[in-house]
Structures are given as structure tokens and as C-alpha cells.
Design a protein around this motif. Structure first.
Motif, PDB file in Angstrom:
ATOM      1  N   ASN A  34      28.895  61.889 -13.192  1.00  0.00           N
ATOM      2  CA  ASN A  34      28.945  60.829 -12.179  1.00  0.00           C
ATOM      3  C   ASN A  34      27.755  59.862 -12.298  1.00  0.00           C
ATOM      4  OD1 ASN A  34      26.979  62.569 -11.303  1.00  0.00           O
ATOM      5  ND2 ASN A  34      27.768  62.775  -9.208  1.00  0.00           N
ATOM      6  N   GLU A  85      26.960  66.070 -15.023  1.00  0.00           N
ATOM      7  CA  GLU A  85      27.836  66.133 -13.857  1.00  0.00           C
ATOM      8  C   GLU A  85      28.968  65.106 -13.938  1.00  0.00           C
ATOM      9  OE1 GLU A  85      27.048  66.713  -9.059  1.00  0.00           O
ATOM     10  OE2 GLU A  85      25.846  65.291 -10.180  1.00  0.00           O
ATOM     11  N   HIS A 108      25.616  57.253  -9.654  1.00  0.00           N
ATOM     12  CA  HIS A 108      24.165  57.260  -9.449  1.00  0.00           C
ATOM     13  C   HIS A 108      23.575  55.872  -9.712  1.00  0.00           C
ATOM     14  CE1 HIS A 108      23.748  61.539  -8.836  1.00  0.00           C
ATOM     15  NE2 HIS A 108      24.292  61.833  -9.997  1.00  0.00           N
ATOM     16  N   HIS A 144      23.994  62.615 -18.382  1.00  0.00           N
ATOM     17  CA  HIS A 144      24.089  63.454 -17.186  1.00  0.00           C
ATOM     18  C   HIS A 144      25.388  64.266 -17.181  1.00  0.00           C
ATOM     19  CE1 HIS A 144      23.671  64.681 -13.071  1.00  0.00           C
ATOM     20  NE2 HIS A 144      24.538  63.813 -12.579  1.00  0.00           N
TER      21      HIS A 144
HETATM   22 ZN    ZN Z   1      25.188  63.625 -10.649  1.00  0.00          ZN
END
Ligand code: ZN
Length: 137
Positions: free
Chosen positions: A80, A78, A84, A76
Motif C-alpha cells: 500500500n 504491505e 502512504h 514496501h
Molecule cells: Zn503499509
């Protein structure tokens, strides 16, 4: 249903929201029933935990971050994924019984918002379902 906001102050943090939830419940004027809490987010959670000794939540946060490391080789973009995953593990919704228009928590229990991607402003939705007896209108 009602809602309130919580401003978190760190990337990962547990915030005691018991008083805010009890205020939101009292405003709905339902004495006996079930309170559902829901956070419409993908990187935080709501939990019930001990709220007397702050070391409990400090230990829990540290242990969760060891279980799910921040840099886990995730795809992922992003950055983060840890947040998640922890959000899904702890959950975005809980139910708590109501009595006397208050949360019927155990002596050492408190309701916490578990932040994993802060600091942010979070929304907590509070839905109260009234208990009814058979035959009541
Ligand atoms: Zn994310």
C-alpha cells in the motif's frame, strides 16, 4: 479535544465530513478560534475541497492515482505504498478558522477525509483553540 469515526466504503474515496466536524466543534462550546483536524493514520488524509460538484473530487481522485500509481515498483511489502505516499502528499492535519462556533469555510468548500487504503474505519481528532484578546483572563 474530541474525535469521531468515519467508515469508508472503497479503497480510494473522498468522504465529506463537514457536518461531523461542525457537530464536534459545536460540542466544544468555543465560538471564535481555530479548529485543527488530525487523522492518526498513515494511509489517509484530510483536505478542504469543493463539495458542490462531485465531479471535482472524482477528477481529483483519478488524477492523484495517475500521479502516484498503485503499482509503482515500490519496496514496501504491505502493498500500500501508493496510499502512504498520497497520505503524505495531501497531509494528515489541517487548520480551519472558527466563527460563531462553526467552521468558517468558503461557500464552495467542504472538509473531506481522503481514503487511499480502504475500506476502513478512520478516526478524526478535532482540537479547538479559543481566540483570546490581549488582557483577557
Ligand atoms: Zn503499509
Amino acid at each position: 479535544m474530541s474525535d469521531f469515526r468515519v467508515k469508508t466504503k472503497a479503497r480510494a474515496q473522498f468522504v465529506d465530513i463537514t457536518d461531523e466536524v461542525n457537530r464536534a466543534v459545536a460540542a466544544q462550546q468555543i465560538t471564535t478560534g481555530l479548529c485543527n483536524l488530525f487523522v492518526p493514520h498513515t494511509t489517509c488524509a484530510v483536505i478542504v475541497s469543493e463539495n458542490w460538484d462531485a465531479d471535482v473530487t472524482t477528477d481529483m481522485l483519478a488524477h492523484l492515482q495517475r500521479l502516484v500509481p498503485r503499482d509503482g515498483g515500490y519496496r514496501h511489502g504491505e502493498g500500500n505504498s501508493q496510499a502512504h505516499i498520497l497520505s503524505v502528499m495531501l497531509g494528515t492535519s489541517i487548520n480551519i478558522p472558527l466563527e460563531g462556533a462553526k467552521l468558517k469555510l468558503g461557500k464552495w468548500q467542504g472538509v473531506m477525509l481522503a481514503e487511499f487504503d480502504g475500506p476502513r474505519e478512520r478516526t478524526v481528532l478535532v482540537s479547538v483553540v479559543a481566540a483570546q484578546r490581549t488582557g483577557s483572563k
